[in-house]
Design a protein around this motif. Structure first.
Motif, short mmCIF file in Angstrom:
data_model
loop_
_atom_site.label_atom_id
_atom_site.label_comp_id
_atom_site.label_asym_id
_atom_site.label_seq_id
_atom_site.Cartn_x
_atom_site.Cartn_y
_atom_site.Cartn_z
N PHE A 144 18.01 -74.45 7.90
CA PHE A 144 16.90 -73.49 7.79
C PHE A 144 16.56 -72.90 9.15
O PHE A 144 16.30 -71.69 9.27
N GLU A 145 16.56 -73.74 10.17
CA GLU A 145 16.23 -73.28 11.52
C GLU A 145 17.24 -72.24 12.00
O GLU A 145 16.87 -71.18 12.53
N SER A 148 17.05 -68.85 10.16
CA SER A 148 15.89 -68.01 10.48
C SER A 148 16.20 -66.98 11.56
O SER A 148 15.50 -65.96 11.66
N THR A 149 17.25 -67.22 12.36
CA THR A 149 17.60 -66.28 13.42
C THR A 149 18.97 -65.63 13.21
O THR A 149 19.43 -64.87 14.06
N ARG A 156 24.41 -66.47 6.98
CA ARG A 156 23.07 -66.90 6.54
C ARG A 156 23.13 -67.50 5.14
O ARG A 156 22.50 -68.53 4.86
N SER A 186 10.85 -72.94 3.94
CA SER A 186 10.88 -71.48 3.83
C SER A 186 9.66 -70.86 4.50
O SER A 186 9.76 -69.83 5.20
N ARG A 187 8.49 -71.47 4.32
CA ARG A 187 7.28 -70.97 4.98
C ARG A 187 7.38 -71.13 6.49
O ARG A 187 7.03 -70.23 7.24
N LYS A 188 7.85 -72.30 6.90
CA LYS A 188 7.92 -72.59 8.33
C LYS A 188 8.83 -71.62 9.07
O LYS A 188 8.51 -71.17 10.18
N PHE A 189 9.97 -71.28 8.47
CA PHE A 189 10.95 -70.44 9.15
C PHE A 189 10.98 -69.00 8.62
O PHE A 189 11.92 -68.25 8.88
N ASN A 190 9.93 -68.65 7.85
CA ASN A 190 9.78 -67.28 7.35
C ASN A 190 11.03 -66.81 6.60
O ASN A 190 11.58 -65.74 6.86
N ILE A 191 11.46 -67.64 5.66
CA ILE A 191 12.63 -67.34 4.84
C ILE A 191 12.17 -67.14 3.40
O ILE A 191 11.36 -67.92 2.88
#
Length: 610
Positions: A144-145, A148-149, A156, A186-191
């Protein structure tokens, strides 16, 4: 009788259960020596590893130190890795030591079965140890980390595709935890959650084949609700570092394959030279003895024994029940009694799907949702109480309900939120002051005339023109006038209190007994002591409990003013331990805890908290 050496290899469910049972049977027999050997210093709750993999609980929730389990028990715990066993000379051999035995209980467990699928062993994660679960947890987080980038769409997609091979209990429970965890990640990494693909792949026509169709359908609905794609009759034929290929040619691009497609006996046990049954499991007779050596008992996943219904399944209940048969027959052999054959008695099956939902088949009952999950917790508590008593059960409850993250328990987060204890300091001091003031105001009357009873209602016989419970309450209300109106007491409680007081506090002619004087003096002293302890913050939890009990006692006597309601509420609020902030508990409790944990009674009874 010459000294008998019993060695248990493996601290899994069966090994720990065997050691506990042997302790009970031979704890007073100095001619029996019991040794438990495992490469780890802890017992792992394998059935809860999916909760670690899905970041629901930490390692302390699935690991129990063996010294804690067997402290003050007749079991010698040895941490060592056994390399081989010489059955002729009856020795277990490690790199540095040899362990002789007269009876051997072999419970070295099982390992994943890959069925020869190309690349599956090299390129998949397994969930068969604590380390495995941690690797999965860290890997999923990392995917996930990185996603996110990552701007490359194909890369992805690989990162956010997670495949579970095998839809038995372990597979379903693991993907259920990851599906729940993905919301937070998903919330943490804006996914966008829709980018995350969870696939449960099963070669058989249905998932959880050991359950009936009704429960399977409920499990499927729950998985679908969590966003899991279920693929049945889908055999995996090839695995690479970034892909999974099915028999029908379908291919999934992914960096994450978790293999839960089957188990077999441990390779260690399979290579001991003993006669094997299927899947590397050691062939045993009905007494759980190896067919090659009568003093070698094989339990749990290592054992292969066929009943009329088929081979014993590799589940926890089998481990516990084969352990019981082995221990009973070791005892019988030592005492020259007849051996008893194994007969399974399975109570049911339960599988959780995330933290709040489960399906279960228990006896004639079929449960789902909250009640199935509740039963799963109760079964775990029952097992853990047998392993480590109060200490381990308390730890389990804390991990599952009180320190749980993201409201991931059947009770949501209602017990998991924490507030700093310093907010309770003013309340603690104020309640202490109120009790202390009440006690100090009354103590002169007690000293002046101990026989002057003012905390206990008068007997109905001593109140002119009154009879019965209602009149007693009225008299009590008059005596409590200086406190204000008395709290109402239900008639059935008044009746009980009348009965109690007539026995202990009233004489036949309506006077007070000596016990009434003793009780009143004790209550006044208790008010002073509780008040002082609360102000000082010493033994705060105990003082708070006593505060609540005193309030209830005053209420049931019919002499409690409405003011007593907040005494009760405040006492309950303070039970959690407000004395650790600006109180003596901060200094005293760690010292007492350290001392208590070293006492033989505490270690033997498990009555302590880590």
């Amino acid at each position: 009788m010459s000294k008998k050496r019993i060695v248990i290899l493996g601290a899994g469910y069966g090994g720990v259960h065997s050691a506990k049972l042997l302790h009970k049977k031979f704890k007073k027999n100095d001619e029996v020596e019991i040794t438990l050997i495992d490469k780890n210093s802890y017992h792992t709750l394998l059935t809860d590893l999916h909760e670690v993999a899905g970041s629901r609980i930490e390692k302390h929730g699935v690991q129990i130190n063996l010294e804690k389990i067997f402290g003050k028990k007749k079991v010698n715990v040895v941490t060592d890795k056994i390399d081989s066993i010489d059955f002729e000379s009856q020795k277990l051999i490690s790199k540095t030591e040899e362990y002789e035995y007269d009876y051997l209980v072999l419970g070295s467990g099982s390992e994943p079965a890959f069925f020869g699928v190309e690349g599956s062993k090299e390129h998949s994660f397994t969930i068969w140890s604590y380390d495995d679960a941690v690797k999965i947890k860290e890997h999923v987080y990392k995917m996930f980390e990185l996603a996110s980038t990552e701007r490359d769409e194909e890369k992805r997609r690989k990162m956010l595709t997670f495949v579970i091979a095998g839809a038995g209990f372990t597979g379903v429970e693991t993907i259920g935890e990851i599906a729940e965890w993905k919301k937070k990640l998903s919330r943490k990494f804006n996914i966008n959650e829709k980018e995350v693909s969870l696939k449960l792949v099963e070669g058989l026509p249905k998932i959880l084949p050991i359950l009936n169709d009704k429960l399977i359908a409920k499990a499927e609905r729950r998985l679908n609700k969590l966003g899991v794609e279920i693929l049945t009759q889908s055999m995996i034929t090839k695995v690479t570092p970034d892909s999974v290929t099915l028999k029908d040619g379908q291919e999934f691009k992914t960096h994450t394959l978790i293999w839960t497609a089957g188990v077999q006996g441990s390779s260690f046990a399979a290579n001991l030279g003993l006669t094997l049954g299927k899947r590397g499991r050691i062939q045993t007779n009905e007494y759980m003895q190896s067919v090659d050596h009568k003093n070698v008992y094989v339990i749990g996943d290592n054992s292969y024994f066929e009943e009329e219904s088929g081979p014993t399944p590799q589940i926890v209940e089998t481990a516990l029940q084969t352990a019981e048969t082995a221990v009973e027959n070791i005892e019988s052999d030592i005492n020259n009694k007849d051996l008893k054959g194994f007969k399974s008695n399975y109570h049911g099956f339960m599988v959780s799907i995330g933290s709040r939902y489960a399906v279960a088949h228990l006896g004639n009952m079929e449960l789902s949702g909250f009640f199935a999950m509740f039963m799963k917790h109760m079964v775990n508590v029952h097992y853990l109480f047998g392993v480590g008593g109060f200490n381990v059960v308390w730890s389990y409850i804390m991990h599952q309900f009180f320190t749980i993250k993201e409201n991931r328990s059947i009770l949501g987060g209602h017990f998991s939120y924490r507030s700093p204890n310093f907010w309770l300091v003013p309340l603690r001091v104020f309640v202490g002051y109120k009790w202390l003031r009440e006690g100090l105001n009354k103590i002169p009357q007690v000293i002046e005339d101990p026989t002057n009873i003012f905390l206990i209602p008068q007997s109905p016989l001593s109140v002119e023109g009154t009879t019965g419970a209602s009149e007693t309450t009225a008299a009590a209300g008059e005596q409590a006038a200086e406190w204000g109106d008395a709290l109402p007491v239900p008639d059935f409680i008044s009746d009980i209190m009348d009965w109690f007081m007539n026995i202990f506090f009233y004489t036949d002619d309506g006077d007070f007994t000596i016990l009434a004087s003793v009780f009143q003096t004790g209550m006044v002293i208790a008010e002073i002591v509780v008040g002082g302890l609360l102000i000082l913050g010493l033994f705060t939890a105990i003082a708070s409990i006593v505060s609540v009990v005193m309030g209830i006692m005053i209420w049931t006597s019919g002499m409690a003013p409405y003011e007593m309601l907040w005494y009760l509420a405040a006492g309950i609020a303070l039970i959690g331990g407000a004395g650790r902030v600006f109180g003596l508990d901060y200094y005293v409790m760690p010292i007492l805890k350290k001392w208590w944990m070293k006492t033989p009674f505490a270690r033997k009874s498990y009555l302590y908290i880590d």
